[in-house]
Motif scaffolding. Structure first.
Motif, PDB file in Angstrom:
ATOM      1  N   ALA A  17      18.356   9.351  10.453  1.00 26.17           N
ATOM      2  CA  ALA A  17      18.339   8.093  11.138  1.00 26.17           C
ATOM      3  C   ALA A  17      18.254   6.806   9.837  1.00 26.17           C
ATOM      4  O   ALA A  17      18.597   5.643  10.373  1.00 26.17           O
ATOM      5  CB  ALA A  17      17.741   8.032  12.211  1.00 26.17           C
ATOM      6  N   VAL A  18      17.761   7.528   8.760  1.00 26.25           N
ATOM      7  CA  VAL A  18      17.322   6.381   7.760  1.00 26.25           C
ATOM      8  C   VAL A  18      18.868   5.974   7.236  1.00 26.25           C
ATOM      9  O   VAL A  18      19.665   6.626   6.721  1.00 26.25           O
ATOM     10  CB  VAL A  18      16.566   6.843   6.813  1.00 26.25           C
ATOM     11  CG1 VAL A  18      16.218   5.704   5.574  1.00 26.25           C
ATOM     12  CG2 VAL A  18      15.207   7.292   7.365  1.00 26.25           C
ATOM     13  N   GLN A  19      18.891   4.598   7.155  1.00 26.72           N
ATOM     14  CA  GLN A  19      20.244   3.916   6.757  1.00 26.72           C
ATOM     15  C   GLN A  19      19.870   2.886   5.466  1.00 26.72           C
ATOM     16  O   GLN A  19      19.969   1.975   5.841  1.00 26.72           O
ATOM     17  CB  GLN A  19      21.011   3.316   7.824  1.00 26.72           C
ATOM     18  CG  GLN A  19      21.314   4.325   8.832  1.00 26.72           C
ATOM     19  CD  GLN A  19      22.663   5.074   8.283  1.00 26.72           C
ATOM     20  OE1 GLN A  19      23.508   4.970   7.495  1.00 26.72           O
ATOM     21  NE2 GLN A  19      22.442   6.434   8.451  1.00 26.72           N
ATOM     22  N   LEU A  27      12.473  -0.309   3.061  1.00 21.43           N
ATOM     23  CA  LEU A  27      11.172   0.460   3.306  1.00 21.43           C
ATOM     24  C   LEU A  27      10.709   0.661   4.734  1.00 21.43           C
ATOM     25  O   LEU A  27      10.267   1.764   5.140  1.00 21.43           O
ATOM     26  CB  LEU A  27      10.271  -0.109   2.338  1.00 21.43           C
ATOM     27  CG  LEU A  27       8.635   0.713   2.352  1.00 21.43           C
ATOM     28  CD1 LEU A  27       9.009   2.141   1.936  1.00 21.43           C
ATOM     29  CD2 LEU A  27       8.039   0.016   1.113  1.00 21.43           C
ATOM     30  N   LEU A  28      10.917  -0.602   5.236  1.00 19.50           N
ATOM     31  CA  LEU A  28      10.516  -0.415   6.711  1.00 19.50           C
ATOM     32  C   LEU A  28      11.322   0.482   7.642  1.00 19.50           C
ATOM     33  O   LEU A  28      10.795   1.190   8.509  1.00 19.50           O
ATOM     34  CB  LEU A  28      10.511  -1.878   7.508  1.00 19.50           C
ATOM     35  CG  LEU A  28       9.633  -2.953   7.104  1.00 19.50           C
ATOM     36  CD1 LEU A  28       9.987  -4.239   7.603  1.00 19.50           C
ATOM     37  CD2 LEU A  28       8.324  -2.332   7.785  1.00 19.50           C
ATOM     38  N   ASP A  29      12.767   0.496   7.335  1.00 19.44           N
ATOM     39  CA  ASP A  29      13.618   1.419   7.695  1.00 19.44           C
ATOM     40  C   ASP A  29      13.002   3.002   7.865  1.00 19.44           C
ATOM     41  O   ASP A  29      13.101   3.843   8.603  1.00 19.44           O
ATOM     42  CB  ASP A  29      14.881   1.271   7.414  1.00 19.44           C
ATOM     43  CG  ASP A  29      15.829   1.934   8.410  1.00 19.44           C
ATOM     44  OD1 ASP A  29      15.915   2.275   9.540  1.00 19.44           O
ATOM     45  OD2 ASP A  29      17.088   2.610   7.572  1.00 19.44           O
ATOM     46  N   ILE A  30      12.675   3.321   6.626  1.00 18.40           N
ATOM     47  CA  ILE A  30      12.015   4.679   6.250  1.00 18.40           C
ATOM     48  C   ILE A  30      10.979   4.932   7.002  1.00 18.40           C
ATOM     49  O   ILE A  30      10.759   6.058   7.532  1.00 18.40           O
ATOM     50  CB  ILE A  30      11.767   4.726   4.563  1.00 18.40           C
ATOM     51  CG1 ILE A  30      13.247   4.629   3.839  1.00 18.40           C
ATOM     52  CG2 ILE A  30      11.084   5.937   4.416  1.00 18.40           C
ATOM     53  CD1 ILE A  30      12.854   4.525   2.330  1.00 18.40           C
ATOM     54  N   LEU A  31       9.952   3.906   6.897  1.00 16.93           N
ATOM     55  CA  LEU A  31       8.867   4.201   7.576  1.00 16.93           C
ATOM     56  C   LEU A  31       8.965   4.425   9.186  1.00 16.93           C
ATOM     57  O   LEU A  31       8.354   4.951   9.832  1.00 16.93           O
ATOM     58  CB  LEU A  31       7.749   3.108   7.500  1.00 16.93           C
ATOM     59  CG  LEU A  31       7.384   3.132   5.786  1.00 16.93           C
ATOM     60  CD1 LEU A  31       6.480   1.709   5.675  1.00 16.93           C
ATOM     61  CD2 LEU A  31       6.580   3.982   5.407  1.00 16.93           C
ATOM     62  N   THR A  89       0.973  -1.161   0.050  1.00 14.83           N
ATOM     63  CA  THR A  89      -0.060  -0.093   0.036  1.00 14.83           C
ATOM     64  C   THR A  89       1.013   1.250   0.014  1.00 14.83           C
ATOM     65  O   THR A  89       0.467   2.195  -0.571  1.00 14.83           O
ATOM     66  CB  THR A  89      -0.910  -0.024   1.286  1.00 14.83           C
ATOM     67  OG1 THR A  89      -0.271   0.120   2.503  1.00 14.83           O
ATOM     68  CG2 THR A  89      -1.790  -1.273   1.224  1.00 14.83           C
ATOM     69  N   LYS A  90       1.914   1.257   0.780  1.00 20.12           N
ATOM     70  CA  LYS A  90       2.984   2.386   0.619  1.00 20.12           C
ATOM     71  C   LYS A  90       3.694   2.404  -0.716  1.00 20.12           C
ATOM     72  O   LYS A  90       3.813   3.968  -1.056  1.00 20.12           O
ATOM     73  CB  LYS A  90       3.845   2.375   1.884  1.00 20.12           C
ATOM     74  CG  LYS A  90       3.468   2.279   3.175  1.00 20.12           C
ATOM     75  CD  LYS A  90       2.638   3.498   3.381  1.00 20.12           C
ATOM     76  CE  LYS A  90       2.235   3.415   4.985  1.00 20.12           C
ATOM     77  NZ  LYS A  90       1.429   4.800   5.231  1.00 20.12           N
ATOM     78  N   ARG A  91       3.715   1.405  -1.283  1.00 20.88           N
ATOM     79  CA  ARG A  91       4.347   1.583  -2.724  1.00 20.88           C
ATOM     80  C   ARG A  91       3.539   2.208  -3.613  1.00 20.88           C
ATOM     81  O   ARG A  91       4.029   2.601  -4.689  1.00 20.88           O
ATOM     82  CB  ARG A  91       5.099   0.042  -3.184  1.00 20.88           C
ATOM     83  CG  ARG A  91       6.512  -0.288  -2.173  1.00 20.88           C
ATOM     84  CD  ARG A  91       6.788  -1.702  -2.920  1.00 20.88           C
ATOM     85  NE  ARG A  91       8.385  -1.782  -2.264  1.00 20.88           N
ATOM     86  CZ  ARG A  91       8.403  -2.670  -1.214  1.00 20.88           C
ATOM     87  NH1 ARG A  91       7.476  -3.366  -0.730  1.00 20.88           N
ATOM     88  NH2 ARG A  91       9.552  -2.651  -1.010  1.00 20.88           N
TER      89      ARG A  91
END
Length: 84
Positions: free
Chosen positions: A46-48, A34-38, A18-20
């Motif tokens: 902090a996003v790596q 994507l989980l890291d971004i969310l 759904t996010k995509r």
């Protein structure tokens, strides 16, 4: 019958899809990225993600994330001021 873990994975994949659908550029990211971004949406520093990309592509991707965050904040501000 499915195990609870497999059900959780299935629901998580559906959520990421759904996010995509909302942001098509997320299709080139792995589920982990994507989980890291969310998870770090309030703290983009902090996003790596995309650790395997070369530095130029990585910086361009971070710039895209920052612009997306600014656009979302602007949209929230505009909707808040118009509702007053």
């Amino acid at each position: 019958m499915y195990s609870p873990i497999s059900l959780c994975c299935c629901f998580l994949k559906d959520y990421l899809e759904t996010k995509r659908l909302v942001f098509a550029r997320f299709y080139f990211l792995s589920n982990e990225d994507l989980l890291d971004i969310l998870a770090n949406s309030k703290n983009p520093d902090a996003v790596q993600v995309c650790k395997n990309l070369n530095p130029l592509k990585y910086r361009l991707f971070l710039l895209f994330l920052q612009q997306m965050l600014i656009a979302c904040q602007l949209q929230l501000t505009l909707s808040w001021t118009s509702s007053r």
